[in-house]
Design a protein around this motif. Structure first.
Motif, PDB file in Angstrom:
ATOM      1  N   THR A  96       9.115   9.065   0.795  1.00 23.21           N
ATOM      2  CA  THR A  96       8.889   7.682   1.216  1.00 23.21           C
ATOM      3  C   THR A  96       8.230   7.718   2.580  1.00 23.21           C
ATOM      4  N   GLU A  97       7.778   6.561   3.039  1.00 24.14           N
ATOM      5  CA  GLU A  97       7.182   6.492   4.370  1.00 24.14           C
ATOM      6  C   GLU A  97       8.084   5.784   5.370  1.00 24.14           C
ATOM      7  N   THR A  98       9.248   5.312   4.916  1.00 22.18           N
ATOM      8  CA  THR A  98      10.131   4.543   5.794  1.00 22.18           C
ATOM      9  C   THR A  98      11.383   5.298   6.242  1.00 22.18           C
ATOM     10  N   SER A 124       2.723   9.009   0.426  1.00 22.11           N
ATOM     11  CA  SER A 124       4.152   8.997   0.102  1.00 22.11           C
ATOM     12  C   SER A 124       4.399   8.175  -1.147  1.00 22.11           C
ATOM     13  N   LYS A 148       6.878   5.236  -3.126  1.00 19.91           N
ATOM     14  CA  LYS A 148       7.480   3.977  -2.704  1.00 19.91           C
ATOM     15  C   LYS A 148       8.982   4.130  -2.498  1.00 19.91           C
ATOM     16  N   LYS A 149       9.574   5.102  -3.213  1.00 21.17           N
ATOM     17  CA  LYS A 149      10.999   5.364  -3.102  1.00 21.17           C
ATOM     18  C   LYS A 149      11.255   6.792  -3.551  1.00 21.17           C
ATOM     19  N   SER A 164       0.503   4.554  -7.172  1.00 24.07           N
ATOM     20  CA  SER A 164       0.167   5.164  -5.895  1.00 24.07           C
ATOM     21  C   SER A 164       0.365   4.181  -4.768  1.00 24.07           C
ATOM     22  N   THR A 165       0.880   4.683  -3.660  1.00 21.87           N
ATOM     23  CA  THR A 165       1.011   3.841  -2.472  1.00 21.87           C
ATOM     24  C   THR A 165      -0.306   3.786  -1.708  1.00 21.87           C
ATOM     25  N   ALA A 221       3.456   8.362  -7.772  1.00 24.75           N
ATOM     26  CA  ALA A 221       2.670   8.254  -6.546  1.00 24.75           C
ATOM     27  C   ALA A 221       2.354   9.633  -5.980  1.00 24.75           C
ATOM     28  N   ASP A 245       9.810   8.585  -6.943  1.00 30.71           N
ATOM     29  CA  ASP A 245       8.499   8.067  -7.340  1.00 30.71           C
ATOM     30  C   ASP A 245       7.495   9.216  -7.471  1.00 30.71           C
TER      31      ASP A 245
END
Length: 329
Positions: free
Chosen positions: A34-36, A62, A64-65, A5-6, A71, A68
């Motif tokens: 993702t968050e980016t 979110s 990580k990629k 988990s993020t 998460a 994922d």
């Protein structure tokens, strides 16, 4: 499955809050891949703005990629525990489906944004097959009369969005293709190379380098998204072939549209993540207040953006694409 988990404890407190939620306040969760990625950043902005407008409490999480799912599963469970009655998800894969079913069994409405998955109550998304068709038609018209040697820079195996864009491109180019419901990727003699990029610029560059080694005569490149397209261009430029190869893509982010203007990408199919998220939040508020769940598929639109128009293919110019793009301008 190992669940990553993020959301650390501190982040969870920041996201979910420690204050009691008003009994009549709709609680809505948003889970992105993702968050980016600017696409998901804009989606989050749209959800936040609509939640504020409608007086809803928004939770966010979110992966990580892309891919994922661990998460995302953890985020679903956390949000249900925290009181969310609607969860909006851009799915990273079908591994989330059992967690979705458990949430639905507890009365939670689950809406897919952008990426479809079985069992979602509704889907608010781009018609990704149409997005592929548009860039396929453009590539065909822009290279008319030239024998096609096509590199297909895909997402990763089994993802419905990746398959829809890939197969849509094939259909738009006039090649034999699977339909929009298939997760199997079409291939023909013209598609001389196919490689996965995870929608990532660095992997897109590596994939293009490998494809050029396989067939230096590639003259058309389909890319799953604009970061992969930027990577492909870097590889072509490194090989001195950037002026000989046409790149098409999907997304419509501000950086991608700028690359259309610069000639890096010939054309891109623009989608609208802010609209997806805003509609999802509104549906969550409606469910909380009236008990009626959203259902079916809602097309949130797609527009072909090209610096140079071609006959027979409707498109908008870079100025229009810039006015509607997402991410940093």
């Amino acid at each position: 499955m190992k669940r990553l988990s993020t959301l650390s404890i501190a982040a969870a407190i920041a996201t979910f809050g420690t204050a009691a939620i008003a009994a009549d306040q709709p609680v809505i969760g948003l889970i992105t891949k993702t968050e980016t990625n600017p696409f998901f950043v804009k989606m989050k902005e749209g959800a936040q703005a609509e939640a504020k407008k409608l007086g809803a409490k928004l939770m966010t999480a979110s992966g990580k990629k892309d891919g994922d799912t661990g998460a995302q599963i953890t985020a679903i469970e956390n949000m249900v525990t925290a009181g969310a009655k609607t969860i909006l998800i851009t799915s990273s894969g079908d591994a989330i489906i059992p967690a979705v079913k458990k949430a639905q069994a507890k009365g939670v409405q689950v809406i897919a944004l952008d990426s479809p998955f079985d069992g979602a109550d509704a889907l608010f998304a781009t018609d990704n097959y149409k997005a592929g068709i548009l860039i396929g038609q453009y590539a065909k018209a822009a290279t008319a009369g030239k024998p096609a040697k096509i590199a297909m820079l895909d997402l990763f195996p089994g993802h419905p969005v990746g398959a829809q864009r890939h197969n849509g491109f094939m259909s738009g180019f006039g090649l034999k293709a699977n339909d929009a419901k298939s997760n199997e990727l079409s291939s023909t003699a013209e598609t001389v190379c196919a490689a996965d990029t995870d929608g990532n610029q660095a992997k897109g560059q590596t994939a293009m380098e490998n494809c050029l080694q396989k067939d230096p005569g590639i003259n058309i490149v389909y890319t799953i998204n604009e970061p992969a397209a930027a990577g492909a261009y870097n590889a072509l430029k490194k090989a001195g072939k950037e002026k000989d190869v046409l790149i098409v893509s999907v997304d419509g982010g501000c950086e991608g549209v700028a690359n259309v203007g610069k000639g890096v990408i010939a054309a891109t199919s623009q989608q609208y993540p802010l609209k997806m998220a805003a509609m999802g939040v509104a549906a969550g508020v409606d469910y909380a207040k009236g008990g009626k769940k959203a259902s079916g598929y809602v097309d949130t639109g797609v527009t072909l953006i090209a610096a140079k128009a071609v006959a027979g293919v409707e498109s908008k110019d870079v100025k229009t694409g810039t006015s509607l793009c997402w991410g940093n301008k």
